[in-house]
Design an enzyme around this catalytic site. Structure first.
Site, PDB file in Angstrom:
ATOM      1  N   CYS A  51       5.263   9.114   4.175  1.00  9.81           N
ATOM      2  CA  CYS A  51       4.289   9.958   5.249  1.00  9.81           C
ATOM      3  C   CYS A  51       5.102  10.459   6.128  1.00  9.81           C
ATOM      4  O   CYS A  51       5.699  11.149   5.246  1.00  9.81           O
ATOM      5  CB  CYS A  51       3.582   9.252   6.046  1.00  9.81           C
ATOM      6  SG  CYS A  51       2.136   9.642   6.958  1.00  9.81           S
ATOM      7  N   GLU A 103       4.068   0.307   3.197  1.00  6.53           N
ATOM      8  CA  GLU A 103       3.952  -1.023   3.819  1.00  6.53           C
ATOM      9  C   GLU A 103       2.981  -1.561   4.886  1.00  6.53           C
ATOM     10  O   GLU A 103       3.293  -2.954   5.204  1.00  6.53           O
ATOM     11  CB  GLU A 103       5.736  -0.908   5.107  1.00  6.53           C
ATOM     12  CG  GLU A 103       4.854   0.434   5.943  1.00  6.53           C
ATOM     13  CD  GLU A 103       4.240   1.659   6.010  1.00  6.53           C
ATOM     14  OE1 GLU A 103       3.631   2.041   6.608  1.00  6.53           O
ATOM     15  OE2 GLU A 103       4.569   2.132   4.503  1.00  6.53           O
ATOM     16  N   HIS A 129       1.447   4.689   2.026  1.00  8.50           N
ATOM     17  CA  HIS A 129       2.012   3.734   3.431  1.00  8.50           C
ATOM     18  C   HIS A 129       2.428   2.335   2.273  1.00  8.50           C
ATOM     19  O   HIS A 129       1.767   1.432   3.046  1.00  8.50           O
ATOM     20  CB  HIS A 129       1.643   3.407   4.539  1.00  8.50           C
ATOM     21  CG  HIS A 129       1.542   4.302   5.638  1.00  8.50           C
ATOM     22  ND1 HIS A 129       2.444   4.677   6.098  1.00  8.50           N
ATOM     23  CD2 HIS A 129       1.304   5.549   5.557  1.00  8.50           C
ATOM     24  CE1 HIS A 129       2.442   5.812   7.269  1.00  8.50           C
ATOM     25  NE2 HIS A 129       1.609   6.246   6.719  1.00  8.50           N
TER      26      HIS A 129
END
Length: 230
Positions: A89, A207, A205
């Site tokens: 990002c 994560e 994302h």
């Protein structure tokens, strides 16, 4: 394999990244501060991550100020030596601003901030980060206002020619179609790498999709591919 996660003023996904790597993937993780320069604890077999957020408040352009931080100068040298670098990002935006990846991230086509799950898939069998997820539709969250990847036609042709496109937005069945593109990214591009395939950038994302608690482990597959193909 060690991981370093850089925190800039305005980063808001640094701890998410650390937790995903340390607790969900049992990796050795070192927190890094933007004003520091020392990366001597990392070898070229290791990886430095630039997390999501709003570095320096995005007051100039997303990632435009962060590229001048002392740590980024070390990250650039680390990448030039062959070390692995991942930008997610805002981290992807920083990599483009720093010249480690081609192209730019522009305002979303609808001019609005988007935060939701999307699907993406890889057709790249050569990059370590995608080898084990090639051809699979992955559900990964996005959260950005300036995530529309753009490059001129010559650069785009070069990216595809040298197999530098990592991920493209698709529907849940893996079809790369306009309706599955959340931000208007050119050719549905969600992530790219450099020609040497050691610098990786992506808007979604992983994560945030690496834990059973979150009900989604598709992102963990991406990190695991990198680790297994180190």
């Amino acid at each position: 394999m060690k991981f370093g996660v850089v925190t800039f003023p305005g980063s808001n996904c640094d701890q998410d990244m650390i937790d995903a790597l340390r607790y969900d993937l049992n990796q050795d993780v070192i927190a890094l501060w933007h004003k520091d320069k020392d990366l001597s604890m990392f070898s070229t077999e290791d990886c430095v991550l630039l997390p999501g957020g709003f570095s320096y408040g995005d007051y100039l352009r997303c990632g435009a100020i962060a590229k001048f931080s002392p740590m980024m100068q070390s990250v650039i040298e680390f990448a030039k030596k062959g070390g692995r670098v991942i930008g997610v990002c805002n981290g992807f935006q920083i990599l483009c601003e720093a010249g480690l990846l081609p192209g730019a991230l522009l305002k979303n086509q609808n001019q609005q901030f988007i935060c939701r799950n999307v699907y993406m898939k890889s057709e790249n069998t050569q990059a370590s980060i995608t080898k084990e997820v090639t051809g699979r539709s992955l559900m990964i969250p996005i959260a950005h206002g300036e995530g529309r990847y753009y490059a001129d036609e010559a650069t785009l042709d070069d990216l595809f020619k040298h197999n530098q496109v990592l991920f493209r937005y698709c529907d849940e069945f893996g079809n790369i179609i306009e309706q599955a593109n959340p931000n208007g990214a050119i050719r549905n591009i969600a992530g790219i790498c450099n020609k040497e395939r050691n610098v990786f950038g992506m808007m979604p994302h992983p994560e945030r999709a690496s834990s059973d608690i979150l009900g989604n482990r598709d992102g963990q597959l991406i990190f695991q591919s990198l680790i297994n193909n180190n």
